[in-house]
Design a protein around this motif. Structure first.
Motif, PDB file in Angstrom:
ATOM      1  N   ALA A 140      48.076  42.984  48.048  1.00  0.00           N
ATOM      2  CA  ALA A 140      47.311  43.847  47.583  1.00  0.00           C
ATOM      3  C   ALA A 140      48.167  44.155  46.614  1.00  0.00           C
ATOM      4  O   ALA A 140      49.619  44.982  46.569  1.00  0.00           O
ATOM      5  CB  ALA A 140      47.143  44.755  48.768  1.00  0.00           C
ATOM      6  N   GLY A 141      48.337  43.924  45.468  1.00  0.00           N
ATOM      7  CA  GLY A 141      49.271  44.880  44.656  1.00  0.00           C
ATOM      8  C   GLY A 141      49.069  44.539  43.065  1.00  0.00           C
ATOM      9  O   GLY A 141      48.338  44.887  42.185  1.00  0.00           O
ATOM     10  N   THR A 142      48.986  43.271  43.059  1.00  0.00           N
ATOM     11  CA  THR A 142      48.807  42.924  40.817  1.00  0.00           C
ATOM     12  C   THR A 142      46.771  43.351  40.621  1.00  0.00           C
ATOM     13  O   THR A 142      46.803  43.529  39.239  1.00  0.00           O
ATOM     14  CB  THR A 142      49.077  41.475  40.888  1.00  0.00           C
ATOM     15  OG1 THR A 142      47.882  41.040  40.929  1.00  0.00           O
ATOM     16  CG2 THR A 142      50.265  41.243  41.287  1.00  0.00           C
ATOM     17  N   GLY A 143      46.093  43.253  41.842  1.00  0.00           N
ATOM     18  CA  GLY A 143      44.504  42.925  41.309  1.00  0.00           C
ATOM     19  C   GLY A 143      43.668  42.716  40.796  1.00  0.00           C
ATOM     20  O   GLY A 143      42.973  42.755  39.476  1.00  0.00           O
ATOM     21  N   SER A 144      45.305  41.236  40.208  1.00  0.00           N
ATOM     22  CA  SER A 144      44.586  40.235  39.145  1.00  0.00           C
ATOM     23  C   SER A 144      42.840  39.252  38.822  1.00  0.00           C
ATOM     24  O   SER A 144      42.566  39.193  38.712  1.00  0.00           O
ATOM     25  CB  SER A 144      45.465  38.968  39.253  1.00  0.00           C
ATOM     26  OG  SER A 144      45.311  38.074  38.101  1.00  0.00           O
ATOM     27  N   GLU A 145      42.774  39.867  40.354  1.00  0.00           N
ATOM     28  CA  GLU A 145      41.436  39.655  40.239  1.00  0.00           C
ATOM     29  C   GLU A 145      40.573  40.053  40.012  1.00  0.00           C
ATOM     30  O   GLU A 145      38.530  40.032  39.706  1.00  0.00           O
ATOM     31  CB  GLU A 145      40.798  39.387  42.162  1.00  0.00           C
ATOM     32  CG  GLU A 145      40.914  40.411  43.046  1.00  0.00           C
ATOM     33  CD  GLU A 145      42.264  41.834  43.238  1.00  0.00           C
ATOM     34  OE1 GLU A 145      42.121  42.672  43.878  1.00  0.00           O
ATOM     35  OE2 GLU A 145      43.362  40.703  42.656  1.00  0.00           O
ATOM     36  N   VAL A 146      40.774  41.487  39.458  1.00  0.00           N
ATOM     37  CA  VAL A 146      39.546  41.834  39.025  1.00  0.00           C
ATOM     38  C   VAL A 146      40.203  42.579  37.589  1.00  0.00           C
ATOM     39  O   VAL A 146      39.832  43.063  36.610  1.00  0.00           O
ATOM     40  CB  VAL A 146      39.627  42.944  39.154  1.00  0.00           C
ATOM     41  CG1 VAL A 146      38.061  42.979  40.519  1.00  0.00           C
ATOM     42  CG2 VAL A 146      40.216  44.587  40.265  1.00  0.00           C
ATOM     43  N   THR A 147      40.783  41.563  36.835  1.00  0.00           N
ATOM     44  CA  THR A 147      41.899  42.342  35.375  1.00  0.00           C
ATOM     45  C   THR A 147      41.481  41.143  34.471  1.00  0.00           C
ATOM     46  O   THR A 147      41.878  39.703  34.938  1.00  0.00           O
ATOM     47  CB  THR A 147      42.969  42.509  35.615  1.00  0.00           C
ATOM     48  OG1 THR A 147      44.165  41.064  35.340  1.00  0.00           O
ATOM     49  CG2 THR A 147      43.489  43.391  36.549  1.00  0.00           C
ATOM     50  N   PRO A 148      41.318  41.354  33.339  1.00  0.00           N
ATOM     51  CA  PRO A 148      40.709  40.335  31.998  1.00  0.00           C
ATOM     52  C   PRO A 148      42.406  39.747  31.467  1.00  0.00           C
ATOM     53  O   PRO A 148      42.689  40.176  30.125  1.00  0.00           O
ATOM     54  CB  PRO A 148      40.518  41.723  30.702  1.00  0.00           C
ATOM     55  CG  PRO A 148      40.392  42.515  31.036  1.00  0.00           C
ATOM     56  CD  PRO A 148      41.380  42.731  32.658  1.00  0.00           C
ATOM     57  N   LEU A 246      41.582  47.339  48.651  1.00  0.00           N
ATOM     58  CA  LEU A 246      40.624  48.011  48.560  1.00  0.00           C
ATOM     59  C   LEU A 246      41.168  48.426  47.079  1.00  0.00           C
ATOM     60  O   LEU A 246      40.713  48.787  45.643  1.00  0.00           O
ATOM     61  CB  LEU A 246      39.185  48.241  48.753  1.00  0.00           C
ATOM     62  CG  LEU A 246      39.193  49.164  48.600  1.00  0.00           C
ATOM     63  CD1 LEU A 246      37.528  47.828  47.755  1.00  0.00           C
ATOM     64  CD2 LEU A 246      37.359  50.228  49.566  1.00  0.00           C
ATOM     65  N   GLY A 247      42.519  49.483  47.179  1.00  0.00           N
ATOM     66  CA  GLY A 247      42.505  50.114  46.390  1.00  0.00           C
ATOM     67  C   GLY A 247      43.432  49.448  45.803  1.00  0.00           C
ATOM     68  O   GLY A 247      43.746  49.882  44.605  1.00  0.00           O
ATOM     69  N   SER A 248      44.025  47.607  45.591  1.00  0.00           N
ATOM     70  CA  SER A 248      45.213  47.509  44.759  1.00  0.00           C
ATOM     71  C   SER A 248      43.528  46.655  43.967  1.00  0.00           C
ATOM     72  O   SER A 248      43.216  47.077  42.668  1.00  0.00           O
ATOM     73  CB  SER A 248      45.106  46.067  45.241  1.00  0.00           C
ATOM     74  OG  SER A 248      46.258  44.751  44.119  1.00  0.00           O
ATOM     75  N   LEU A 249      42.244  46.455  44.102  1.00  0.00           N
ATOM     76  CA  LEU A 249      41.264  46.554  43.625  1.00  0.00           C
ATOM     77  C   LEU A 249      41.820  47.344  42.514  1.00  0.00           C
ATOM     78  O   LEU A 249      40.866  47.317  41.567  1.00  0.00           O
ATOM     79  CB  LEU A 249      40.041  45.568  44.706  1.00  0.00           C
ATOM     80  CG  LEU A 249      38.670  45.349  43.687  1.00  0.00           C
ATOM     81  CD1 LEU A 249      38.274  43.399  43.869  1.00  0.00           C
ATOM     82  CD2 LEU A 249      37.639  46.187  43.731  1.00  0.00           C
ATOM     83  N   PHE A 250      40.569  48.471  43.636  1.00  0.00           N
ATOM     84  CA  PHE A 250      39.975  49.703  42.028  1.00  0.00           C
ATOM     85  C   PHE A 250      41.229  49.779  41.182  1.00  0.00           C
ATOM     86  O   PHE A 250      41.129  50.591  39.840  1.00  0.00           O
ATOM     87  CB  PHE A 250      39.980  50.983  43.380  1.00  0.00           C
ATOM     88  CG  PHE A 250      38.681  50.830  44.010  1.00  0.00           C
ATOM     89  CD1 PHE A 250      37.805  50.265  43.939  1.00  0.00           C
ATOM     90  CD2 PHE A 250      39.379  51.993  45.079  1.00  0.00           C
ATOM     91  CE1 PHE A 250      36.967  50.309  44.573  1.00  0.00           C
ATOM     92  CE2 PHE A 250      38.292  52.151  45.590  1.00  0.00           C
ATOM     93  CZ  PHE A 250      36.461  51.118  45.753  1.00  0.00           C
ATOM     94  N   ALA A 251      42.698  49.763  42.166  1.00  0.00           N
ATOM     95  CA  ALA A 251      43.982  50.436  40.305  1.00  0.00           C
ATOM     96  C   ALA A 251      43.720  49.166  39.033  1.00  0.00           C
ATOM     97  O   ALA A 251      43.867  49.068  37.933  1.00  0.00           O
ATOM     98  CB  ALA A 251      44.847  50.366  41.053  1.00  0.00           C
ATOM     99  N   GLY A 252      43.779  48.055  39.895  1.00  0.00           N
ATOM    100  CA  GLY A 252      43.665  46.971  38.746  1.00  0.00           C
ATOM    101  C   GLY A 252      41.933  46.670  37.798  1.00  0.00           C
ATOM    102  O   GLY A 252      41.885  46.602  36.216  1.00  0.00           O
ATOM    103  N   GLN A 253      41.121  47.018  38.136  1.00  0.00           N
ATOM    104  CA  GLN A 253      39.690  47.586  38.183  1.00  0.00           C
ATOM    105  C   GLN A 253      39.912  48.304  36.720  1.00  0.00           C
ATOM    106  O   GLN A 253      39.732  48.870  35.277  1.00  0.00           O
ATOM    107  CB  GLN A 253      38.697  48.319  38.547  1.00  0.00           C
ATOM    108  CG  GLN A 253      38.289  46.624  39.253  1.00  0.00           C
ATOM    109  CD  GLN A 253      36.499  47.277  40.107  1.00  0.00           C
ATOM    110  OE1 GLN A 253      37.395  48.342  40.379  1.00  0.00           O
ATOM    111  NE2 GLN A 253      36.046  46.885  39.944  1.00  0.00           N
ATOM    112  N   ALA A 254      40.838  49.629  36.998  1.00  0.00           N
ATOM    113  CA  ALA A 254      41.398  50.604  35.926  1.00  0.00           C
ATOM    114  C   ALA A 254      42.224  50.528  35.065  1.00  0.00           C
ATOM    115  O   ALA A 254      42.094  50.542  33.849  1.00  0.00           O
ATOM    116  CB  ALA A 254      42.299  52.326  37.334  1.00  0.00           C
TER     117      ALA A 254
END
Length: 385
Positions: A140-148, A246-254
């Motif tokens: 739960a860190g990079t958020g790479s799953e939702v970043t370009p 989920l927090g990591s994903l939200f941060a990644g989307q941001a």
């Protein structure tokens, strides 16, 4: 309100145990010939076995690429591209932290579109298309799953980014079961990394800073701030683990839409030259960078302070910016994150070289709320030492 563009992953599945039924989630998109990307440690730990069993029982042909290393070099990407082509792959699945996911993103792009790796570095240089792609984070860190965004190490130590909406996967799968065995130190460092993503995205000077990213960043800080201690010290708590993912994903989307800034720019030379994990690299320079930014961003940090630390609602708004930075320092100490660059064996005489390299990260520095000179960067490193 400024004009903006917001891109994110098309399909997000968040479910305990989803990895064990990954075939029904990804085969309709990835097709029957899949390359599964991971690292050797995760494979030894057995974390990919439920997904592998699911895919093979569904009749998929699966090749495993487990050569990804931390701060992945170009050689990792090129080797994976070769395997993808040899296997006549119809889709790519990555299970792992930021490094496997980033390597998978770039390799799916190169193999799918036929471009050279050197042609896709930078912002919106890639033409595509890419192969179908699904990403499953194990931290739960990079958020790479939702970043370009994907970061690759070029040469000996420099890091370069590939930034394009083409890198956004077709599917992101969050399964907190995959994070249960994550060591406390890794949980802490990757959690801080996610918090940095939210903080820098919210304060970003990017012209694409937008209300969607801001809302996601604040929600990320609420989830991460409320759960990071529990996830670190009681790692079997599935609710805390799921909240961190989920927090990591939200941060990644941001930050995938309102990009990060100087904390990351200064962290890259730490990881590139001294192989310090990315989350820890961010944690080491976080407070000094935010203190430097306070003259320009005090009110911005005050707005988000109580999202991460609700107790800060008790103090005056004008004092919350400084209090926010102090609370982040306190959090690092509570989580037993190493303090000071010296604690990770970085010599003081390396600071000027690191400052020169950080200044080359113009893609990131342009987003910082306060402009930095070489002397400013060197001073931040000195404070962080």
């Amino acid at each position: 309100m400024n004009d903006f563009i917001f891109n994110t992953t098309k399909t997000i599945v968040s479910q305990l145990g989803a990895a064990a039924r990954i075939a029904e989630i990804v085969i309709p998109v990835l097709g029957p010939r899949i390359v599964l990307v991971t690292d050797a440690g995760l494979r030894r730990a057995g974390l990919i076995e439920p997904a592998l069993a699911s895919l093979r029982s569904a009749g998929a042909s699966v090749e495993i690429f487990d050569e990804v290393v931390a701060d992945p070099p170009e050689a990792n990407v090129l080797a994976l591209v070769g395997l993808i082509r040899e296997h006549e792959t119809t889709g790519v699945l990555a299970i792992g932290g930021g490094s496997p996911m980033d390597v998978a993103k770039v390799a799916a792009l190169i193999a799918g579109g036929g471009e050279q790796l050197s042609e896709v570095y930078g912002v919106n240089k890639a033409r595509g298309p890419r192969l179908p792609l699904a990403l499953v984070p194990t931290t739960a860190g990079t958020g790479s799953e939702v970043t370009p965004v994907a970061i690759i190490t070029t040469g000996e130590a420099m890091k370069a980014g590939v930034v394009s909406p083409l890198l956004l996967p077709d599917i992101a799968v969050l399964d907190a079961e995959l994070t249960i065995g994550l060591p406390a130190a890794v949980t802490a460092a990757t959690g801080i990394d996610a918090m940095v993503h939210a903080i820098e995205s919210y304060a970003s000077a990017s012209p694409n800073n937008n209300p969607i990213s801001q809302g996601l960043a604040r929600q990320a800080l609420r989830l991460l701030g409320a759960n990071i201690r529990e996830a670190t010290f009681n790692g079997a708590n599935r609710d805390a683990r799921a909240a961190m993912l989920l927090g990591s994903l939200f941060a990644g989307q941001a930050f995938g839409n309102s990009p990060v800034a100087a904390v990351h720019a200064l962290a890259y030379p730490i990881g590139g030259h001294f192989h310090v994990p990315h989350g820890l690299s961010n944690a080491l320079v976080l407070a000094p960078v935010l203190r430097f930014n306070l003259p320009k961003a005090r009110h911005i940090y005050a707005e988000i302070a109580a999202d991460a630390f609700p107790e800060l609602t008790a103090i005056a708004f004008d004092a919350r910016g400084e209090a926010f930075v102090d609370k982040l320092v306190e959090l690092n100490r509570d989580l037993k994150v190493p303090e000071g660059l010296h604690s990770v064996q970085i010599p003081r005489d390396a600071l000027p070289m690191m400052a020169r390299d950080a200044m080359k990260q113009t893609r990131l520095l342009v987003n910082n709320p306060r402009e930095l000179s070489y002397e400013d960067v060197l001073g931040i490193y000195e404070e962080a030492f």
